[in-house]
Write an enzyme that holds these catalytic residues in place. Structure first.
Site, PDB file in Angstrom:
ATOM      1  CB  ALA A   1      83.320  23.177  17.371  1.00 39.40           C
TER       2      ALA A   1
ATOM      3  N   GLY B   1      82.738  27.837  19.104  1.00 47.55           N
ATOM      4  CA  GLY B   1      82.155  27.991  17.785  1.00 47.55           C
ATOM      5  C   GLY B   1      80.982  28.762  17.657  1.00 47.55           C
TER       6      GLY B   1
ATOM      7  CD  GLU C   1      85.893  30.505  17.440  1.00 50.67           C
ATOM      8  OE1 GLU C   1      87.057  30.911  17.532  1.00 50.67           O
ATOM      9  OE2 GLU C   1      85.274  29.272  17.246  1.00 50.67           O
TER      10      GLU C   1
ATOM     11  CD  GLU D   1      86.860  28.042  21.923  1.00 51.09           C
ATOM     12  OE1 GLU D   1      85.985  28.215  21.135  1.00 51.09           O
ATOM     13  OE2 GLU D   1      86.739  28.837  22.943  1.00 51.09           O
TER      14      GLU D   1
END
Length: 295
Positions: A103, A146, A149, A169
Site C-alpha cells: 500500500a 497490499g 493481498e 506490515e
C-alpha cells in the site's frame, strides 16, 4: 428435496437475470463513452479474440504501490469489463520488477483510528474479490503487503520465477488489513501464515507454489502471455456455468465440507435448467464443438 432442487434452479435463473440487469445498467453508463484513459493503470483487451481484459498496474516510480486512486481505477475498469459480454476473463498484472510492493504508506501514514473507523478504511479495496468473472493475477517481482493481498483476491495466481510474496506490515507497527492474515491462512495453513505475518519475511515463487498460494510458476518473460492463454481457455466455456462454478469453489473456501458438498450438488442440479448444459452435453454426444449462449 424437490423444493430444494426448484430453489436452486430458481437461483440459476436469478443469477442470469441479475447479470443481465447489471450489464444493462452499466452499459447505459459506459456504452457511449470512449475507451477510458487512466492515471494509475493501463486497461486493454487482448488475446486472439480480444475476449480477455488485461489490467496493468502502472505506478513504476512507486513500484505500483496501491493508492486510493489506483484502487478506484481498478474498480472502474472491472465495472466496465463485467458489463461487456464479449469478455470471459480478466488478468491483473504489474511490471516485471513489481506486481505491487504494498500500500502507499505516505498516503496511509497520517490516518487516525477515528478516521479509519468513520471511513471504513480499505472497505473499497474488495472489488476484485467480489468480481463475478474469473480474475487471474500474473505476478512478477514483488507482491508485498497490499500487493500480496490483491493477488490473493484473484481467483488464480500465476507467478513469474522471480516473484516474491510477503506481508511485511509487522515491521511498520501494524498488521495486514485487506485479507493478509485471513487468505494466507486459508491458502497455506496456520503455521506458514503465522511465519509470514509475524516476521515479514518474503517467500519465493517456488515456495508459494509448494505452499498452495500460487497455481503455477512461469518464466518472467512468458508470464503475462500464459495468463492470457488461461483466460482465453476459460472464455471458451459458458459464462453462466463459469460463474456458477466459481461461486461453488468460493463456497468451499468459506464453509464446512458438508455445507460445501450440498451447495455444489444443488448447483450441479441447477445447471440442468440451463440451455448451456443441454448444449454442452448434446455437443459431446454429437462429437462437435458446443455453441454456448450464456443461458
Amino acid at each position: 428435496m424437490a423444493n430444494i432442487a426448484r430453489l436452486f434452479a430458481s437461483r440459476v435463473a436469478q443469477l442470469a437475470q441479475q447479470q443481465q440487469h447489471q450489464q444493462t445498467k452499466l452499459l447505459r453508463l459506459y456504452s457511449s463513452a470512449a475507451p477510458k484513459a487512466y492515471e494509475f493503470i493501463k486497461a486493454e483487451l487482448t488475446g486472439e479474440k480480444k475476449n480477455v481484459a488485461l489490467i496493468t498496474l502502472n505506478r513504476p516510480k512507486a513500484l505500483n504501490a496501491l493508492c486510493n486512486g489506483l484502487v478506484a481505477e481498478i474498480s472502474d475498469a472491472l465495472d466496465r469489463y463485467e458489463a461487456d459480454d464479449s469478455i470471459g476473463a480478466i488478468v491483473i498484472t504489474g511490471s516485471e520488477k513489481a506486481f505491487a510492493a504494498g500500500a502507499d504508506i505516505k498516503e496511509m501514514q497520517p490516518n487516525t483510528y477515528a478516521k479509519c473507523i468513520n471511513t471504513d478504511f480499505l472497505a473499497n479495496w474488495t472489488r476484485v474479490a467480489k468480481a463475478q468473472k474469473p480474475i487471474i493475477a500474473a505476478v512478477n517481482g514483488y507482491a508485498l503487503g497490499g500487493g500480496c493481498e490483491l493477488a490473493m483476491m484473484c481467483d488464480i495466481i500465476y507467478a513469474g520465477d522471480k516473484a516474491r510474496f510477503g506481508q511485511p506490515e509487522i515491521a511498520l507497527g501494524t498488521i495486514p488489513g485487506a485479507g493478509g492474515t485471513q487468505r494466507t491462512t486459508r491458502s497455506m495453513g496456520k503455521s506458514k501464515a503465522m511465519e509470514m505475518c509475524l516476521t515479514g519475511n518474503m517467500i519465493t515463487a517456488e515456495e508459494a507454489e509448494r505452499a498452495g498460494l500460487v497455481s503455477k510458476v512461469i518464466p518472467a518473460d512468458k508470464l503475462v502471455s500464459e495468463a492470457v492463454k488461461l483466460g482465453e481457455k476459460i472464455s471458451t466455456f459458458s459464462p453462466l456455468i463459469v460463474r456458477l462454478c466459481k461461486e461453488a469453489v468460493n463456497t468451499a473456501y468459506e464453509s464446512s465440507l458438508n455445507e460445501g458438498l450440498k451447495f455444489e450438488r444443488r448447483h450441479f442440479h441447477a445447471t440442468f435448467s440451463t440451455k448451456d448444459r443441454l448444449e454442452g452435453m448434446t455437443a459431446f454426444v454429437e462429437k462437435r464443438a458446443p455453441k454456448f449462449s450464456n443461458e
